[in-house]
Design a protein around this motif. Structure first.
Motif, PDB file in Angstrom:
ATOM      1  N   GLY A 102       0.812  -1.214   0.000  1.00 58.60           N
ATOM      2  CA  GLY A 102       0.000   0.000   0.000  1.00 58.60           C
ATOM      3  C   GLY A 102       0.844   1.262   0.000  1.00 58.60           C
ATOM      4  O   GLY A 102       0.538   2.226  -0.716  1.00 58.60           O
ATOM      5  N   TYR A 103       1.919   1.260   0.779  1.00 61.34           N
ATOM      6  CA  TYR A 103       2.745   2.464   0.894  1.00 61.34           C
ATOM      7  C   TYR A 103       3.540   2.733  -0.375  1.00 61.34           C
ATOM      8  O   TYR A 103       3.572   3.874  -0.867  1.00 61.34           O
ATOM      9  CB  TYR A 103       3.700   2.330   2.079  1.00 61.34           C
ATOM     10  CG  TYR A 103       4.590   3.534   2.259  1.00 61.34           C
ATOM     11  CD1 TYR A 103       4.135   4.660   2.944  1.00 61.34           C
ATOM     12  CD2 TYR A 103       5.886   3.559   1.721  1.00 61.34           C
ATOM     13  CE1 TYR A 103       4.943   5.785   3.094  1.00 61.34           C
ATOM     14  CE2 TYR A 103       6.698   4.683   1.872  1.00 61.34           C
ATOM     15  CZ  TYR A 103       6.224   5.786   2.551  1.00 61.34           C
ATOM     16  OH  TYR A 103       7.019   6.891   2.688  1.00 61.34           O
ATOM     17  N   TYR A 104       4.198   1.712  -0.915  1.00 63.46           N
ATOM     18  CA  TYR A 104       5.101   1.932  -2.044  1.00 63.46           C
ATOM     19  C   TYR A 104       4.388   1.914  -3.397  1.00 63.46           C
ATOM     20  O   TYR A 104       4.824   2.588  -4.336  1.00 63.46           O
ATOM     21  CB  TYR A 104       6.219   0.892  -2.038  1.00 63.46           C
ATOM     22  CG  TYR A 104       7.138   1.029  -0.858  1.00 63.46           C
ATOM     23  CD1 TYR A 104       8.161   1.974  -0.855  1.00 63.46           C
ATOM     24  CD2 TYR A 104       6.978   0.240   0.273  1.00 63.46           C
ATOM     25  CE1 TYR A 104       9.004   2.120   0.247  1.00 63.46           C
ATOM     26  CE2 TYR A 104       7.813   0.374   1.375  1.00 63.46           C
ATOM     27  CZ  TYR A 104       8.821   1.319   1.362  1.00 63.46           C
ATOM     28  OH  TYR A 104       9.630   1.465   2.460  1.00 63.46           O
ATOM     29  N   PHE A 105       3.305   1.142  -3.499  1.00 59.88           N
ATOM     30  CA  PHE A 105       2.650   0.990  -4.802  1.00 59.88           C
ATOM     31  C   PHE A 105       1.225   1.530  -4.828  1.00 59.88           C
ATOM     32  O   PHE A 105       0.561   1.474  -5.864  1.00 59.88           O
ATOM     33  CB  PHE A 105       2.678  -0.487  -5.217  1.00 59.88           C
ATOM     34  CG  PHE A 105       4.079  -1.030  -5.324  1.00 59.88           C
ATOM     35  CD1 PHE A 105       4.872  -0.743  -6.424  1.00 59.88           C
ATOM     36  CD2 PHE A 105       4.623  -1.793  -4.297  1.00 59.88           C
ATOM     37  CE1 PHE A 105       6.171  -1.218  -6.514  1.00 59.88           C
ATOM     38  CE2 PHE A 105       5.931  -2.276  -4.373  1.00 59.88           C
ATOM     39  CZ  PHE A 105       6.703  -1.978  -5.481  1.00 59.88           C
ATOM     40  N   GLY A 106       0.757   2.027  -3.695  1.00 58.79           N
ATOM     41  CA  GLY A 106      -0.524   2.722  -3.661  1.00 58.79           C
ATOM     42  C   GLY A 106      -1.738   1.846  -3.862  1.00 58.79           C
ATOM     43  O   GLY A 106      -2.793   2.340  -4.269  1.00 58.79           O
ATOM     44  N   LEU A 182      14.913  -0.599  -2.445  1.00 54.98           N
ATOM     45  CA  LEU A 182      14.560  -1.326  -3.669  1.00 54.98           C
ATOM     46  C   LEU A 182      13.098  -1.099  -4.041  1.00 54.98           C
ATOM     47  O   LEU A 182      12.773  -0.895  -5.215  1.00 54.98           O
ATOM     48  CB  LEU A 182      14.821  -2.822  -3.481  1.00 54.98           C
ATOM     49  CG  LEU A 182      16.278  -3.248  -3.265  1.00 54.98           C
ATOM     50  CD1 LEU A 182      16.373  -4.766  -3.193  1.00 54.98           C
ATOM     51  CD2 LEU A 182      17.185  -2.717  -4.376  1.00 54.98           C
ATOM     52  N   TRP A 183      12.215  -1.129  -3.058  1.00 54.05           N
ATOM     53  CA  TRP A 183      10.790  -0.915  -3.336  1.00 54.05           C
ATOM     54  C   TRP A 183      10.526   0.524  -3.798  1.00 54.05           C
ATOM     55  O   TRP A 183       9.685   0.751  -4.674  1.00 54.05           O
ATOM     56  CB  TRP A 183       9.962  -1.228  -2.100  1.00 54.05           C
ATOM     57  CG  TRP A 183      10.046  -2.658  -1.667  1.00 54.05           C
ATOM     58  CD1 TRP A 183      10.246  -3.756  -2.468  1.00 54.05           C
ATOM     59  CD2 TRP A 183       9.953  -3.157  -0.330  1.00 54.05           C
ATOM     60  NE1 TRP A 183      10.284  -4.898  -1.709  1.00 54.05           N
ATOM     61  CE2 TRP A 183      10.110  -4.571  -0.400  1.00 54.05           C
ATOM     62  CE3 TRP A 183       9.761  -2.567   0.925  1.00 54.05           C
ATOM     63  CZ2 TRP A 183      10.061  -5.379   0.738  1.00 54.05           C
ATOM     64  CZ3 TRP A 183       9.713  -3.369   2.054  1.00 54.05           C
ATOM     65  CH2 TRP A 183       9.863  -4.757   1.954  1.00 54.05           C
ATOM     66  N   THR A 184      11.267   1.480  -3.234  1.00 57.29           N
ATOM     67  CA  THR A 184      11.119   2.869  -3.658  1.00 57.29           C
ATOM     68  C   THR A 184      11.531   3.027  -5.119  1.00 57.29           C
ATOM     69  O   THR A 184      10.862   3.708  -5.910  1.00 57.29           O
ATOM     70  CB  THR A 184      11.968   3.795  -2.775  1.00 57.29           C
ATOM     71  OG1 THR A 184      11.504   3.709  -1.421  1.00 57.29           O
ATOM     72  CG2 THR A 184      11.872   5.248  -3.241  1.00 57.29           C
ATOM     73  N   ARG A 185      12.644   2.408  -5.483  1.00 58.49           N
ATOM     74  CA  ARG A 185      13.101   2.481  -6.868  1.00 58.49           C
ATOM     75  C   ARG A 185      12.139   1.758  -7.815  1.00 58.49           C
ATOM     76  O   ARG A 185      11.869   2.224  -8.928  1.00 58.49           O
ATOM     77  CB  ARG A 185      14.506   1.886  -6.990  1.00 58.49           C
ATOM     78  CG  ARG A 185      15.588   2.751  -6.360  1.00 58.49           C
ATOM     79  CD  ARG A 185      16.953   2.069  -6.419  1.00 58.49           C
ATOM     80  NE  ARG A 185      18.008   2.918  -5.895  1.00 58.49           N
ATOM     81  CZ  ARG A 185      18.731   3.760  -6.616  1.00 58.49           C
ATOM     82  NH1 ARG A 185      18.499   3.869  -7.914  1.00 58.49           N
ATOM     83  NH2 ARG A 185      19.673   4.493  -6.058  1.00 58.49           N
ATOM     84  N   ALA A 186      11.614   0.621  -7.376  1.00 56.91           N
ATOM     85  CA  ALA A 186      10.651  -0.114  -8.204  1.00 56.91           C
ATOM     86  C   ALA A 186       9.376   0.698  -8.403  1.00 56.91           C
ATOM     87  O   ALA A 186       8.772   0.664  -9.488  1.00 56.91           O
ATOM     88  CB  ALA A 186      10.337  -1.464  -7.563  1.00 56.91           C
ATOM     89  N   ALA A 187       8.963   1.434  -7.366  1.00 53.07           N
ATOM     90  CA  ALA A 187       7.745   2.240  -7.461  1.00 53.07           C
ATOM     91  C   ALA A 187       7.856   3.299  -8.550  1.00 53.07           C
ATOM     92  O   ALA A 187       6.867   3.664  -9.199  1.00 53.07           O
ATOM     93  CB  ALA A 187       7.443   2.893  -6.117  1.00 53.07           C
ATOM     94  N   TYR A 188       9.064   3.797  -8.781  1.00 58.71           N
ATOM     95  CA  TYR A 188       9.299   4.780  -9.836  1.00 58.71           C
ATOM     96  C   TYR A 188       8.912   4.184 -11.196  1.00 58.71           C
ATOM     97  O   TYR A 188       8.206   4.819 -11.999  1.00 58.71           O
ATOM     98  CB  TYR A 188      10.769   5.185  -9.805  1.00 58.71           C
ATOM     99  CG  TYR A 188      11.241   5.986 -10.998  1.00 58.71           C
ATOM    100  CD1 TYR A 188      11.056   7.361 -11.046  1.00 58.71           C
ATOM    101  CD2 TYR A 188      11.883   5.362 -12.069  1.00 58.71           C
ATOM    102  CE1 TYR A 188      11.501   8.106 -12.136  1.00 58.71           C
ATOM    103  CE2 TYR A 188      12.319   6.099 -13.160  1.00 58.71           C
ATOM    104  CZ  TYR A 188      12.132   7.467 -13.187  1.00 58.71           C
ATOM    105  OH  TYR A 188      12.561   8.187 -14.261  1.00 58.71           O
TER     106      TYR A 188
END
Length: 331
Positions: A102-106, A182-188
């Motif tokens: 929910g946080y990283y991918f909404g 890693l999750w932050t970069r993937a979310a981009y």
């Protein structure tokens, strides 16, 4: 054709990395010439995303059961997935939770979400792999995700059977922030894919974890986390003085895409009593991974850890974004 906006942003992210920029240019040139390579008709208008130098090269090393790529493997090749797709996704899935999604991918997902992950409970005979990303039970009185992550680790700091067996508390904290990175970069890249959605048939291949190397890679990773050194070929399962490697998902010999090792891993039986699985893994999954790394006890050790974090392949974050794009669009 090539997604121009994606290419521009990728270039900007690579401008301070000359070697990767050279690989980007060469990959782009290969993409322009790839028209001669047969592709499924429904992907004719799909973008190619430059990154790994081998992803525009068709061949038998895409985790195939035999030396002939399957239809799904050809689809995945056509969308730019590399041959280490299973390992890349398994690494980024192994500690993912409902709240993190929910946080990283909404996207808010139910507890029955079909996103496999590694069980953080390392008790004897506890299930090593969970079929669904679990609830993290973060303390929502904290506003920042960083403090929520830290609180979760410290709440279990006395539990020797929680999370990565060979890590001390500081190393578990470092690992948690590493995964957040890693999750932050993937979310981009996940956000970019909203403008270039993947087709249903392609998504079916990408999320078929039982047949595209993801599930066996998660199973293998779970064994290595629970039994450090199990595939080393020497004193398996006995934690040594070193911590589990920072890049444990990427330092095995089968990272060279050995067809034989992938065939063994795909056919390996991870079911049954844990003691029997352990013995079979020692005999059949030896990859000489000795699981040794300096503990985080001084600045010198942190320099090594920090470089390991920086060495993570950003293209693998894109591959994870494709998986999450396909997996989350039905929620």
């Amino acid at each position: 054709g090539i997604n121009a906006e994606y290419g521009k942003q990728w270039y900007q992210r690579r401008v301070r990395e000359p070697i990767n920029m050279i690989k980007f240019v060469l990959s782009t040139l290969c993409i322009l010439a790839v028209q001669a390579v047969p592709r499924p008709d429904h992907l004719d208008d799909s973008p190619f995303f430059p990154g790994e130098e081998d992803y525009v090269t068709p061949g038998p090393t895409f985790g195939a059961r035999t030396e002939v790529p399957s239809e799904c493997e050809n689809y995945m090749y056509s969308w730019g997935m590399s041959s280490n797709y299973g390992m890349a996704i398994a690494h980024r899935l192994h500690s993912l939770t409902v709240e993190d999604i929910g946080y990283y991918f909404g996207v808010t997902v139910p507890v029955d979400n079909g996103i496999p992950t590694v069980n953080l409970d390392m008790s004897p005979n506890a299930a090593r792999v969970l079929p669904n990303a679990p609830l993290a039970t973060y303390d929502d009185s904290f506003s920042s995700i960083g403090l929520k992550h830290l609180d979760k680790i410290l709440r279990h700091m006395d539990d020797k059977k929680y999370s990565i067996i060979n890590y001390n508390t500081l190393e578990k904290v470092a690992h948690t922030f590493h995964m957040s990175e890693l999750w932050t970069r993937a979310a981009y890249y996940y956000d970019l894919l909203k403008n270039t959605p993947v087709g249903d048939e392609m998504c079916g291949c990408i999320t078929d974890v039982a047949n595209n190397d993801i599930l066996p890679e998660i199973e293998l990773l779970a064994l290595k986390i629970k039994f450090p050194g199990i595939t080393s070929g020497a004193a398996p399962g006995k934690p040594g003085d070193g911590a589990w490697p920072i890049n444990y998902a990427y330092n095995q010999p089968h990272n060279d895409n050995s067809i034989e090792y992938r065939r063994v891993l795909r056919n390996f039986d991870f079911s049954g009593p844990e003691e029997e699985v352990f013995d079979r893994a020692v005999d059949e999954l030896d990859d000489h991974d000795e699981s040794e790394c300096d503990h985080l006890s001084n600045e010198k050790a942190w320099v090594k850890w920090r470089q390991g974090f920086k060495n993570m392949n950003d293209f693998d974050n894109y591959q994870f974004a494709v998986y999450m794009h396909c997996k989350l669009r039905d929620f």
